[in-house]
Design an enzyme around this catalytic site. Structure first.
Site, PDB file in Angstrom:
ATOM      1  N   HIS A  15      80.953  55.868 -29.908  1.00  0.00           N
ATOM      2  CA  HIS A  15      80.532  55.510 -28.551  1.00  0.00           C
ATOM      3  C   HIS A  15      80.007  56.750 -27.823  1.00  0.00           C
ATOM      4  O   HIS A  15      79.863  57.819 -28.413  1.00  0.00           O
ATOM      5  CB  HIS A  15      81.673  54.818 -27.799  1.00  0.00           C
ATOM      6  CG  HIS A  15      82.912  55.639 -27.678  1.00  0.00           C
ATOM      7  ND1 HIS A  15      83.113  56.513 -26.647  1.00  0.00           N
ATOM      8  CD2 HIS A  15      83.995  55.736 -28.480  1.00  0.00           C
ATOM      9  CE1 HIS A  15      84.277  57.120 -26.800  1.00  0.00           C
ATOM     10  NE2 HIS A  15      84.833  56.660 -27.904  1.00  0.00           N
ATOM     11  N   ALA A  16      79.734  56.637 -26.543  1.00  0.00           N
ATOM     12  CA  ALA A  16      79.000  57.656 -25.782  1.00  0.00           C
ATOM     13  C   ALA A  16      79.616  59.056 -25.818  1.00  0.00           C
ATOM     14  O   ALA A  16      78.900  60.030 -26.069  1.00  0.00           O
ATOM     15  CB  ALA A  16      78.836  57.197 -24.338  1.00  0.00           C
TER      16      ALA A  16
END
Length: 88
Positions: A15-16
Site C-alpha cells: 500500500h501507499a
C-alpha cells in the site's frame, strides 16, 4: 543487470506507505530499477506506477536493476522490503 524475486507477506500488501519507502530507497541511484508483478512492469522510481499494480499479499514481485550502481540499488530495495515487513 541484477534481479531478485520477493513474495509479499504483508497483510495489507504493497500500500501507499511502504510503496513510498521503496520508491525513496531507489531514487538516489542512477540505475534503472523496475518492479514486475501480475504480468506488468513499472519503474520503481514512480510511486504512481507502483501503486497502479495493486500488489496484494502473496504476490510475487521481481525487482531488476541495470546501471553503474545496480547492485547497491537492489540492496537498498531488499533493505526497504525487510524494514517495512513487506516480504521475503
Amino acid at each position: 543487470m541484477v534481479e531478485k524475486t520477493f513474495t509479499i507477506t504483508s497483510e495489507a500488501g504493497l500500500h501507499a506507505r511502504p510503496a513510498t519507502a521503496l520508491v525513496n530507497a531507489v531514487n538516489s541511484f542512477t540505475a534503472d530499477v523496475n518492479l514486475e508483478a501480475n504480468g506488468r512492469t513499472v519503474n520503481l522510481k514512480s510511486i504512481m506506477g507502483v501503486m497502479s499494480l495493486g500488489i496484494s499479499k502473496g504476490t510475487q514481485v521481481k525487482i531488476s536493476a541495470s546501471g553503474s550502481d545496480e547492485e547497491a540499488a537492489l540492496e537498498a530495495v531488499e533493505r526497504a522490503i525487510t524494514t517495512e515487513g513487506l516480504g521475503e
